[in-house]
Write a protein that holds these residues in place. Structure first.
Motif, PDB file in Angstrom:
ATOM      1  N   ARG A   1     -11.094 -15.107  -6.903  1.00 14.00           N
ATOM      2  CA  ARG A   1     -10.738 -15.871  -5.709  1.00 14.00           C
ATOM      3  C   ARG A   1     -10.640 -17.354  -5.992  1.00 14.00           C
ATOM      4  NH1 ARG A   1     -13.916 -11.725  -4.494  1.00 14.00           N
ATOM      5  NH2 ARG A   1     -13.595 -10.459  -2.628  1.00 14.00           N
ATOM      6  N   LEU A   2     -10.656 -17.709  -7.262  1.00  6.80           N
ATOM      7  CA  LEU A   2     -10.678 -19.117  -7.646  1.00  6.80           C
ATOM      8  C   LEU A   2      -9.481 -19.881  -7.105  1.00  6.80           C
ATOM      9  CD1 LEU A   2     -12.367 -21.015  -9.366  1.00  6.80           C
ATOM     10  CD2 LEU A   2     -10.983 -20.406 -11.313  1.00  6.80           C
ATOM     11  N   SER A   3      -8.344 -19.223  -7.006  1.00  6.37           N
ATOM     12  CA  SER A   3      -7.137 -19.962  -6.639  1.00  6.37           C
ATOM     13  C   SER A   3      -6.533 -19.510  -5.318  1.00  6.37           C
ATOM     14  CB  SER A   3      -6.077 -19.810  -7.733  1.00  6.37           C
ATOM     15  OG  SER A   3      -6.623 -20.166  -8.951  1.00  6.37           O
ATOM     16  N   LEU A   4      -7.299 -18.812  -4.508  1.00  6.46           N
ATOM     17  CA  LEU A   4      -6.732 -18.340  -3.240  1.00  6.46           C
ATOM     18  C   LEU A   4      -6.923 -19.392  -2.162  1.00  6.46           C
ATOM     19  CD1 LEU A   4      -7.723 -14.583  -3.104  1.00  6.46           C
ATOM     20  CD2 LEU A   4      -5.811 -15.714  -4.201  1.00  6.46           C
ATOM     21  N   ASP A   5      -5.835 -19.922  -1.673  1.00  8.36           N
ATOM     22  CA  ASP A   5      -5.916 -20.933  -0.636  1.00  8.36           C
ATOM     23  C   ASP A   5      -4.656 -20.841   0.207  1.00  8.36           C
ATOM     24  OD1 ASP A   5      -6.837 -23.147   0.780  1.00  8.36           O
ATOM     25  OD2 ASP A   5      -5.578 -24.473  -0.416  1.00  8.36           O
ATOM     26  N   ALA A   6      -4.832 -21.025   1.525  1.00 11.68           N
ATOM     27  CA  ALA A   6      -3.703 -20.824   2.431  1.00 11.68           C
ATOM     28  C   ALA A   6      -2.584 -21.818   2.189  1.00 11.68           C
ATOM     29  CB  ALA A   6      -4.178 -20.916   3.866  1.00 11.68           C
ATOM     30  N   SER A   7      -2.939 -23.037   1.756  1.00  7.46           N
ATOM     31  CA  SER A   7      -1.906 -24.065   1.727  1.00  7.46           C
ATOM     32  C   SER A   7      -1.313 -24.269   0.343  1.00  7.46           C
ATOM     33  CB  SER A   7      -2.456 -25.381   2.265  1.00  7.46           C
ATOM     34  OG  SER A   7      -3.443 -25.853   1.399  1.00  7.46           O
ATOM     35  N   SER A   8      -1.550 -23.350  -0.586  1.00  3.09           N
ATOM     36  CA  SER A   8      -0.856 -23.535  -1.856  1.00  3.09           C
ATOM     37  C   SER A   8      -0.316 -22.206  -2.349  1.00  3.09           C
ATOM     38  CB  SER A   8      -1.785 -24.155  -2.888  1.00  3.09           C
ATOM     39  OG  SER A   8      -2.974 -23.444  -2.946  1.00  3.09           O
ATOM     40  N   ALA A   9       0.629 -22.330  -3.229  1.00  2.00           N
ATOM     41  CA  ALA A   9       1.292 -21.141  -3.741  1.00  2.00           C
ATOM     42  C   ALA A   9       0.322 -20.330  -4.600  1.00  2.00           C
ATOM     43  CB  ALA A   9       2.492 -21.566  -4.562  1.00  2.00           C
ATOM     44  N   VAL A  10       0.230 -19.039  -4.338  1.00  2.00           N
ATOM     45  CA  VAL A  10      -0.654 -18.166  -5.096  1.00  2.00           C
ATOM     46  C   VAL A  10       0.203 -17.180  -5.878  1.00  2.00           C
ATOM     47  CG1 VAL A  10      -2.465 -16.435  -4.946  1.00  2.00           C
ATOM     48  CG2 VAL A  10      -2.444 -18.330  -3.339  1.00  2.00           C
ATOM     49  N   SER A  11      -0.079 -17.035  -7.176  1.00  2.00           N
ATOM     50  CA  SER A  11       0.630 -16.009  -7.943  1.00  2.00           C
ATOM     51  C   SER A  11      -0.115 -14.701  -7.741  1.00  2.00           C
ATOM     52  CB  SER A  11       0.638 -16.345  -9.423  1.00  2.00           C
ATOM     53  OG  SER A  11       1.114 -17.631  -9.607  1.00  2.00           O
ATOM     54  N   TRP A  12       0.316 -13.962  -6.741  1.00  2.31           N
ATOM     55  CA  TRP A  12      -0.446 -12.776  -6.372  1.00  2.31           C
ATOM     56  C   TRP A  12      -0.450 -11.743  -7.488  1.00  2.31           C
ATOM     57  CZ3 TRP A  12      -3.898 -12.443  -2.686  1.00  2.31           C
ATOM     58  CH2 TRP A  12      -3.846 -13.387  -1.653  1.00  2.31           C
TER      59      TRP A  12
ATOM     60  N   ASN B   1       6.003 -12.310  -5.894  1.00  2.00           N
ATOM     61  CA  ASN B   1       5.396 -12.515  -4.585  1.00  2.00           C
ATOM     62  C   ASN B   1       6.269 -11.941  -3.473  1.00  2.00           C
ATOM     63  OD1 ASN B   1       3.139 -13.713  -5.473  1.00  2.00           O
ATOM     64  ND2 ASN B   1       3.606 -15.754  -4.696  1.00  2.00           N
TER      65      ASN B   1
ATOM     66  N   SER C   1       1.480 -28.889   5.396  1.00  2.00           N
ATOM     67  CA  SER C   1       0.831 -28.455   4.154  1.00  2.00           C
ATOM     68  C   SER C   1       1.106 -26.990   3.837  1.00  2.00           C
ATOM     69  CB  SER C   1      -0.675 -28.669   4.238  1.00  2.00           C
ATOM     70  OG  SER C   1      -1.198 -27.917   5.303  1.00  2.00           O
TER      71      SER C   1
ATOM     72  N   GLY D   1     -11.697 -20.921  -4.492  1.00  2.00           N
ATOM     73  CA  GLY D   1     -10.761 -20.653  -3.411  1.00  2.00           C
ATOM     74  C   GLY D   1     -11.417 -20.952  -2.074  1.00  2.00           C
TER      75      GLY D   1
ATOM     76  N   GLN E   1      -0.780 -12.187 -10.586  1.00  2.00           N
ATOM     77  CA  GLN E   1      -1.866 -12.464 -11.527  1.00  2.00           C
ATOM     78  C   GLN E   1      -3.214 -12.066 -10.935  1.00  2.00           C
ATOM     79  OE1 GLN E   1      -1.692 -16.497 -12.973  1.00  2.00           O
ATOM     80  NE2 GLN E   1       0.508 -16.366 -13.247  1.00  2.00           N
TER      81      GLN E   1
ATOM     82  N   THR F   1      -7.118 -20.361 -14.445  1.00  2.00           N
ATOM     83  CA  THR F   1      -6.697 -21.700 -14.067  1.00  2.00           C
ATOM     84  C   THR F   1      -7.685 -22.700 -14.623  1.00  2.00           C
ATOM     85  OG1 THR F   1      -7.842 -21.180 -12.060  1.00  2.00           O
ATOM     86  CG2 THR F   1      -5.454 -21.328 -11.946  1.00  2.00           C
TER      87      THR F   1
ATOM     88  N   GLY G   1      -9.243 -24.894  -3.234  1.00  2.00           N
ATOM     89  CA  GLY G   1      -7.808 -25.054  -3.336  1.00  2.00           C
ATOM     90  C   GLY G   1      -7.179 -23.958  -4.154  1.00  2.00           C
ATOM     91  N   GLY G   2      -5.916 -24.152  -4.472  1.00  2.00           N
ATOM     92  CA  GLY G   2      -5.182 -23.195  -5.290  1.00  2.00           C
ATOM     93  C   GLY G   2      -5.003 -23.745  -6.695  1.00  2.00           C
TER      94      GLY G   2
ATOM     95  N   THR H   1       7.388 -20.658  -1.648  1.00  2.00           N
ATOM     96  CA  THR H   1       7.271 -19.890  -2.883  1.00  2.00           C
ATOM     97  C   THR H   1       7.615 -18.412  -2.712  1.00  2.00           C
ATOM     98  OG1 THR H   1       5.731 -19.107  -4.534  1.00  2.00           O
ATOM     99  CG2 THR H   1       4.799 -19.734  -2.518  1.00  2.00           C
TER     100      THR H   1
END
Lengths: 282, 446
Positions: free
Chosen positions: A235-246, A40, B288, B84, A248, A66, B54-55, B295
């Protein structure tokens, strides 16, 4: 002699120019590919093309996905959605276009203008009515909202493309075929269809790529994750407030464009012919 | 030809009319079907739909909690609908319009105002005996969950405005990471840092964070909302001019990275190369955002939180504390009781809290928070930020101040000042003039 030299020098310049331009166009794809091996911090922190530390497991982890479903499911889902949609679009658009291009029937101009009018309708304005309609039919969370409309030639753009192509084919062929004993349907299947191949390929490829990449309609109509397509899966895991493994996400983006690229290369010959000859008379 | 055109228009309008007719008749039909479903027997097999965005972490933890609920209520199957953030808002709004929304859904605070005005979409949780709201902070519920006297939604977690500090870097740059900042000391420290090394800036920002700073500054000066509920202004021209003057100076002195560079990462400040390459030590932001900011930094970098800037003579702390998201139960749900039961378990059960940890920020229910901390699932820095925020919580923004058109005015002027296009006096004049006319406009629309 001097002229020849001049020519070859010129063509060298042309080639260099084209190669540079080509590289500029392809650069995002190359970046996408190399970035799938970056961390990242590398992706956002530096503008270098090659990673400083290589991460090799992005493809493997990304493919697993995920939660409950991985990209194997998403690929199968996407194929289940895209293949019928493309086939139905081709069949229905050809039939409707044949009708508009070759026959006279009552209210033809009126129907044609209504068809073209749907081309002008902004997607946002029909979204909610269409959603309510499909809801009443009980089609939500299935692929029917994509497949069934395709079977009824609802994409005016493709009909229009086919009409223009068929108009370009001389009517004399139809007449000759009729004299040889063809009826109106066999004229289409035996004479016009083989000639329409370039246009049919264009319709097929366009519809394939648009449906394959379509995000907005899929997210509206499909709610179960088990039925998600690739564009939703990405886009299943794209969210501003969590860590994204870009890495992947990028790795799976690379995988997801492979079918589109392959299809384009295999059909390139017909495709280019198709869009460059539609609309040409005679 | 001409006649045909008119014919086409006639037909088009006919089509339109039939579509509209179709929409309005749809409502009554689906209403009756849900009423029948309410009488369902508790022991019968029930399927609930639960949607959230969410993520990766949030998906995994929530799925684990859903799995655990099977032990609690074996007759209930919960179908997870997760994705997402992209497209989630549009999807939820379309689903609500089509009465096909999930039974339990995660919502964002700004949508609720609009949604609760447009229709009766959500179950009033206060009328549901199955819902246990005793663990929630009552004031927090009243401020963010109550709409028209109904408890339409409950906060999923508490999110507080704080300073997120890259401590390792701050130590290296001799920036005091334990300081309680005032606006003056912040300006001074920022000026010094940038003067020493012109590639470094003290604060990470985008225009939304700057707007937040200006609003906070106004609140601290006046002790009032900057825009009041009765559509009047809570500040004078002097207050505004002083705040803009601070911003102008801070921008000129290099306390912030120039907005032209930082605003490229608007809404995703964690992707700003200056933060990733460790050239900016402090990010004023909601707690948040911490995981995503952390990360991108190298392993082992210490990230801590601190109370946001509070002026020395502040009349109100101006510290913003809000729900990270909210949960609501759909009024169209066929199994409201079961849905409410699940939500109550999800929010209150210590076992669930231990599984969920901080995937939706710090739990709003004290017992759940303790369970999650015991399970080691909450970043200590986030807990610290939320605790500081709650103990120093300032005024709660009213609906008018949160109106997107009102905020847009502040956004525009903050940008003008930041780009050096207008000075403090001009900016204050413009702010008051534009706000006054916009507020009048809004009031007339009511």
């Amino acid at each position: 002699m001097r002229e020849l030299q001049h020519d070859s020098k010129n063509s060298w310049l042309n080639y260099i120019f084209l190669i540079v331009l080509g590289l500029v166009m392809v650069y995002p794809l190359i970046w996408l590919f190399t970035s799938s091996f970056k961390t990242n911090a590398d992706i956002f922190g530096s503008s270098r093309l090659l990673p400083t530390t290589y991460v090799w497991d992005a493809y493997k982890l990304g493919w697993q996905g995920t939660g409950q479903y991985g990209f194997e499911d998403f690929f199968i889902n996407t194929l289940k959605l895209v293949i019928p949609t493309v086939i139905f679009t081709i069949v229905s658009s050809v039939l409707v276009a044949y009708g508009f291009a070759r026959f006279n029937f009552p209210l033809k101009t009126l129907l044609f203008s209504v068809m073209i009018a749907t081309l002008m309708l902004p997607n946002a304005s029909v979204m909610i009515p269409r959603y309510i309609l499909f809801n009443k039919l009980g089609w939500l969370d299935t692929y029917l909202p994509f497949i069934i409309p395709a079977a009824f030639a609802t994409s005016a753009f493709f009909i229009y493309l086919m009409i223009q192509f068929i108009r370009g084919l001389p009517r004399d062929l139809d007449e000759a075929a009729t004299i040889d004993g063809c009826n109106s349907f066999t004229v289409l299947t035996r004479v016009l269809l083989p000639l329409c191949k370039p246009a049919i390929f264009s319709v097929g490829i366009f519809q394939f790529m648009w449906t394959w990449n379509d995000f907005f309609n899929s997210i509206i109509y499909i709610s179960s994750v088990s039925k998600f397509t690739i564009s939703l899966g990405l886009r299943l895991s794209l969210d501003a407030s969590s860590a994204v493994s870009w890495n992947q996400v990028l790795a799976m983006s690379v995988v997801s464009i492979v079918p589109c690229v392959l299809l384009f290369f295999f059909c390139q010959k017909y495709f280019v012919e198709g869009i460059s000859t539609t609309g040409l008379k005679g | 030809m001409k006649r045909n055109k008119w014919g086409a228009m006639g037909l088009a309008s006919l089509l339109l009319a039939s579509l509209l007719g179709g929409c309005s008749s749809g409502k009554s039909a689906s209403n009756t079907s849900t009423n029948a479903g309410n009488a369902a027997n508790a022991e019968e097999k029930v399927t609930l739909r639960f949607s959230w965005w969410g993520g990766e972490d949030r998906h995994a933890a929530t799925l684990a909690a859903i799995e655990a609920y099977k032990q609690v209520a074996p007759n209930v199957t919960i179908e997870a609908e997760y994705q997402g953030f992209d497209g989630y808002e549009q999807k939820i709004k379309t689903q609500l319009a089509g009465k096909t929304s999930a039974d339990i859904m995660q919502l964002d605070l700004p949508w609720l105002q609009e949604l609760t005005k447009k229709g009766d979409f959500f179950v009033d949780l206060n009328t549901q005996p199955e819902f246990d709201a005793s663990g929630f902070d009552q004031g927090f519920l009243d401020n963010y969950g109550m709409y028209d006297g109904k408890l339409a939604a409950v906060p999923t977690g508490v999110n507080a405005y704080c300073l997120i500090i890259n401590k390792s870097l701050a130590d290296k740059l001799n920036v005091d990471s334990a300081a309680q900042w005032t606006w003056d000391s912040l300006l001074e420290a920022g000026k010094q840092l940038h003067a020493q090394d012109s590639s470094k800036y003290l604060l990470l920002t985008d225009h939304a964070a700057l707007r937040q700073d200006m609003v906070t500054m106004l609140k601290q000066r006046t002790g009032k909302q900057w825009v009041q509920e009765d559509y009047t202004l809570g500040f004078t021209k002097e207050d505004a001019a002083a705040s803009f003057d601070w911003l102008y100076q801070a921008m000129q002195a290099g306390v912030y990275q120039p907005l032209g560079e930082s605003d490229l990462f608007f809404g995703k400040i964690d992707q700003n190369p200056k933060w990733i390459n460790q050239e900016i030590p402090i990010a004023p932001s909601m707690s948040s955002i911490l995981p995503s900011l952390k990360t991108v930094l190298p392993e082992g970098t210490e990230v801590i939180t601190a109370l946001p800037v509070i002026a020395k003579d502040a009349k109100d702390s101006g510290v913003l504390v809000r729900p990270s998201q909210l949960f609501a139960v759909s009024n169209d749900s066929a199994h409201k009781t079961e849905a409410v039961k699940f939500l109550s378990w999800f929010m209150n059960d210590p076992g669930a809290a231990a599984l969920l940890g901080d995937v939706r920020s710090v739990p709003p229910v004290k017992a759940s928070q303790e369970a999650a901390v015991t399970a080691g699932k909450i970043d200590a820095a986030i807990t610290n930020a939320v605790e500081l925020g709650l103990s120093h919580a300032g005024l709660v923004d009213n609906a008018v101040a949160n109106n997107s058109e009102v905020q847009k005015i502040m956004d525009d002027i903050v940008q003008k000042v930041s780009y050096g296009k207008s000075n403090a006096e001009q900016a204050a004049d413009e702010l008051i003039a534009s706000l006054t006319s916009k507020l009048k406009d809004l009031q007339d629309r009511e």
